[in-house]
Scaffold this motif. Structure first.
Motif, PDB file in Angstrom:
ATOM      1  N   ASN A   1    -115.836 -49.262  19.359  1.00 14.35           N
ATOM      2  CA  ASN A   1    -115.188 -47.548  19.245  1.00 14.35           C
ATOM      3  C   ASN A   1    -114.559 -47.073  20.039  1.00 14.35           C
ATOM      4  OD1 ASN A   1    -115.421 -45.896  17.951  1.00 14.35           O
ATOM      5  ND2 ASN A   1    -117.225 -45.167  18.323  1.00 14.35           N
ATOM      6  N   ASN A   2    -113.242 -47.477  20.563  1.00 12.88           N
ATOM      7  CA  ASN A   2    -112.229 -47.310  21.879  1.00 12.88           C
ATOM      8  C   ASN A   2    -113.038 -47.248  23.280  1.00 12.88           C
ATOM      9  OD1 ASN A   2    -110.780 -46.755  19.812  1.00 12.88           O
ATOM     10  ND2 ASN A   2    -111.837 -45.013  19.429  1.00 12.88           N
ATOM     11  N   ASN A   3    -113.815 -48.287  23.933  1.00 14.29           N
ATOM     12  CA  ASN A   3    -114.378 -48.253  24.631  1.00 14.29           C
ATOM     13  C   ASN A   3    -113.989 -49.489  25.500  1.00 14.29           C
ATOM     14  OD1 ASN A   3    -116.651 -45.963  25.135  1.00 14.29           O
ATOM     15  ND2 ASN A   3    -117.197 -47.102  22.856  1.00 14.29           N
ATOM     16  N   ILE A   4    -113.827 -49.381  26.347  1.00 12.76           N
ATOM     17  CA  ILE A   4    -113.313 -50.256  27.806  1.00 12.76           C
ATOM     18  C   ILE A   4    -114.719 -50.780  28.820  1.00 12.76           C
ATOM     19  CG2 ILE A   4    -111.854 -51.028  28.814  1.00 12.76           C
ATOM     20  CD1 ILE A   4    -109.538 -50.286  27.516  1.00 12.76           C
ATOM     21  N   THR A   5    -114.706 -52.061  29.832  1.00  9.54           N
ATOM     22  CA  THR A   5    -115.307 -52.211  30.248  1.00  9.54           C
ATOM     23  C   THR A   5    -114.514 -52.752  31.413  1.00  9.54           C
ATOM     24  OG1 THR A   5    -117.907 -52.560  29.164  1.00  9.54           O
ATOM     25  CG2 THR A   5    -117.067 -53.295  31.043  1.00  9.54           C
ATOM     26  N   PHE A   6    -114.890 -52.280  32.524  1.00  9.56           N
ATOM     27  CA  PHE A   6    -114.142 -52.641  33.996  1.00  9.56           C
ATOM     28  C   PHE A   6    -114.920 -53.569  35.099  1.00  9.56           C
ATOM     29  CE2 PHE A   6    -111.798 -48.924  32.366  1.00  9.56           C
ATOM     30  CZ  PHE A   6    -110.605 -49.169  31.877  1.00  9.56           C
ATOM     31  N   GLN A   7    -114.588 -54.501  34.936  1.00  8.42           N
ATOM     32  CA  GLN A   7    -115.684 -54.877  36.250  1.00  8.42           C
ATOM     33  C   GLN A   7    -115.210 -54.365  37.862  1.00  8.42           C
ATOM     34  OE1 GLN A   7    -115.883 -58.970  34.899  1.00  8.42           O
ATOM     35  NE2 GLN A   7    -118.190 -58.639  33.792  1.00  8.42           N
ATOM     36  N   LEU A   8    -115.530 -54.493  38.445  1.00 12.78           N
ATOM     37  CA  LEU A   8    -115.478 -54.114  40.033  1.00 12.78           C
ATOM     38  C   LEU A   8    -115.984 -55.260  41.124  1.00 12.78           C
ATOM     39  CD1 LEU A   8    -115.959 -50.087  39.505  1.00 12.78           C
ATOM     40  CD2 LEU A   8    -114.007 -51.085  39.219  1.00 12.78           C
ATOM     41  N   GLU A   9    -114.868 -55.188  41.566  1.00 11.71           N
ATOM     42  CA  GLU A   9    -114.859 -56.275  42.937  1.00 11.71           C
ATOM     43  C   GLU A   9    -114.749 -55.484  44.612  1.00 11.71           C
ATOM     44  OE1 GLU A   9    -113.511 -59.867  42.476  1.00 11.71           O
ATOM     45  OE2 GLU A   9    -111.085 -58.822  43.277  1.00 11.71           O
ATOM     46  N   SER A  10    -115.428 -55.333  45.602  1.00  7.23           N
ATOM     47  CA  SER A  10    -115.134 -54.803  46.396  1.00  7.23           C
ATOM     48  C   SER A  10    -114.039 -55.260  47.309  1.00  7.23           C
ATOM     49  CB  SER A  10    -116.036 -54.728  47.785  1.00  7.23           C
ATOM     50  OG  SER A  10    -115.695 -54.369  48.572  1.00  7.23           O
ATOM     51  N   THR A  11    -113.124 -55.115  48.384  1.00 11.30           N
ATOM     52  CA  THR A  11    -111.978 -55.289  48.423  1.00 11.30           C
ATOM     53  C   THR A  11    -112.713 -55.916  50.226  1.00 11.30           C
ATOM     54  OG1 THR A  11    -111.079 -53.347  50.140  1.00 11.30           O
ATOM     55  CG2 THR A  11    -110.405 -53.903  47.508  1.00 11.30           C
ATOM     56  N   ASP A  12    -113.395 -55.699  50.560  1.00 15.06           N
ATOM     57  CA  ASP A  12    -114.424 -55.600  51.676  1.00 15.06           C
ATOM     58  C   ASP A  12    -115.660 -56.698  51.958  1.00 15.06           C
ATOM     59  OD1 ASP A  12    -115.869 -53.985  51.126  1.00 15.06           O
ATOM     60  OD2 ASP A  12    -115.249 -52.521  53.141  1.00 15.06           O
TER      61      ASP A  12
END
Length: 348
Positions: A14-25
């Protein structure tokens, strides 16, 4: 601000996207189940912020994650859906929000979660925290979608139900169902769900709702009518309600066009500001380059809560503050307008 890298992009129904995020530090910002994170984007000298509920749980070993619905003509929605790629860096503020779940390991209670569509995101976070941290609570997820193939996280939720068969019940509601009595959530359906699944003392139960305003109002009014206390019913709003005004109301509207002088106290500094009637306190503060906290700019997220210590302030819209908090002087900068000269405001 946190610099977060897009580690993985996962398409959802249904036009959704999951973004998995990771820390740069090497470290994630701490958060609680149910909170949201605000992303900041710069377009030249113009900053645009958007808030997204975290569907990840702080009590589960998983990446920090948000899920974004594609919005027609949405500036940031288009950017995230069509431009951002894995490996890109986004700027994020501290997780915030009052729509949180505080687990108690040995508590015996029922947690009712009412979700419609993408409203599942904060409730998915809460569901995981409750199942993992508490040992005796029961979670009942009531999840409404157009059809099974348009329900975000359907397969993942089914796996959680298999993992906790005695503690997690999912009531799937699909509007394309041929059984019309259960194709949409309604008062009688809520009554039967609560009656069938409530365990433990009724006064210990908690109810969380997230979806369109009309949907959440249905849940709230039905639950209040069943005897639940207002403090047991929590809601998270994504969009402003439409058509709030009565088209048949022909009462003449009196508009105060006065510009009021106020004092704004923020981070050990005091600013003298003039607030015109057609601008909020936040608007004018940002125009004066004061780095005030804000996110949604529509009275729904709690980021810009402040204290009116002198004078009066009206708000165009408020989804966050209780009547008691407002009586005690709490206001929202983003929808707040002073009503007296000499009004003083302390930014919390």
């Amino acid at each position: 601000m946190y610099a977060l890298r897009i580690a993985k992009i996962i398409p959802q129904p249904n036009n959704n996207i999951t973004f998995q995020l990771e820390s740069t530090d090497g470290g994630y910002p701490p958060y609680k189940a149910g909170q949201f994170i605000t992303l900041s984007f710069m377009f030249g000298d113009r900053e645009v912020r958007r808030s997204y509920s975290l569907n990840s749980s702080p009590d589960y070993n998983e990446p920090l994650s948000i899920t974004v619905k594609r919005v027609e003509n949405g500036e940031i929605s288009r950017l995230l859906h069509h431009t951002i790629s894995e490996g890109d860096i986004v700027q994020a503020m501290e997780p915030q929000g009052l729509f949180i779940y505080e687990p108690e390991q040995y508590k015996v209670r029922t947690l009712f979660l009412f979700a419609a569509g993408i409203g599942i995101t904060p409730l998915y976070s809460i569901l995981k925290t409750a199942l993992l941290v508490e040992e005796k609570s029961k979670v009942v997820l009531v999840y409404s979608n157009r059809s099974a193939d348009q329900a975000p996280f359907r397969e993942e939720l089914e796996e959680w139900a298999k993992r906790f068969p005695d503690r997690l019940t999912i009531v799937w509601i699909y509007s394309n169902s041929k059984y019309l009595m259960k194709a949409r959530l309604n008062r009688d359906y809520i009554l039967s769900i609560v009656k069938d699944h409530l365990v433990g003392p009724k006064e210990d139960a908690l109810c969380y709702t997230c979806g369109p305003v009309i949907y959440m109002d249905l849940c709230r009014f039905t639950l209040l009518g069943m005897g639940f206390d207002t403090n047991q019913i929590k809601r998270e709003t994504f969009l402003l309600p439409e058509n709030e005004e009565d088209d048949d109301d022909e009462t003449e509207k009196v508009i105060d066009t006065t510009s009021y002088q106020i004092k704004l106290h923020f981070q050990d500094e005091t600013y003298a500001l003039e607030i015109p009637y057609n601008k909020s306190i936040l608007d004018v503060g940002l125009e004066h380059k004061i780095k005030l906290p804000y996110s949604c700019r529509s009275g729904m997220c709690s980021t810009c809560i402040a204290q009116c210590s002198k004078g009066k302030v009206r708000m165009d819209y408020n989804e966050v503050l209780t009547d008691r908090e407002m009586e005690n002087g709490r206001i929202l900068l983003c929808t707040g307008h002073p009503l007296e000269h000499g009004t003083e405001i302390e930014v919390l």
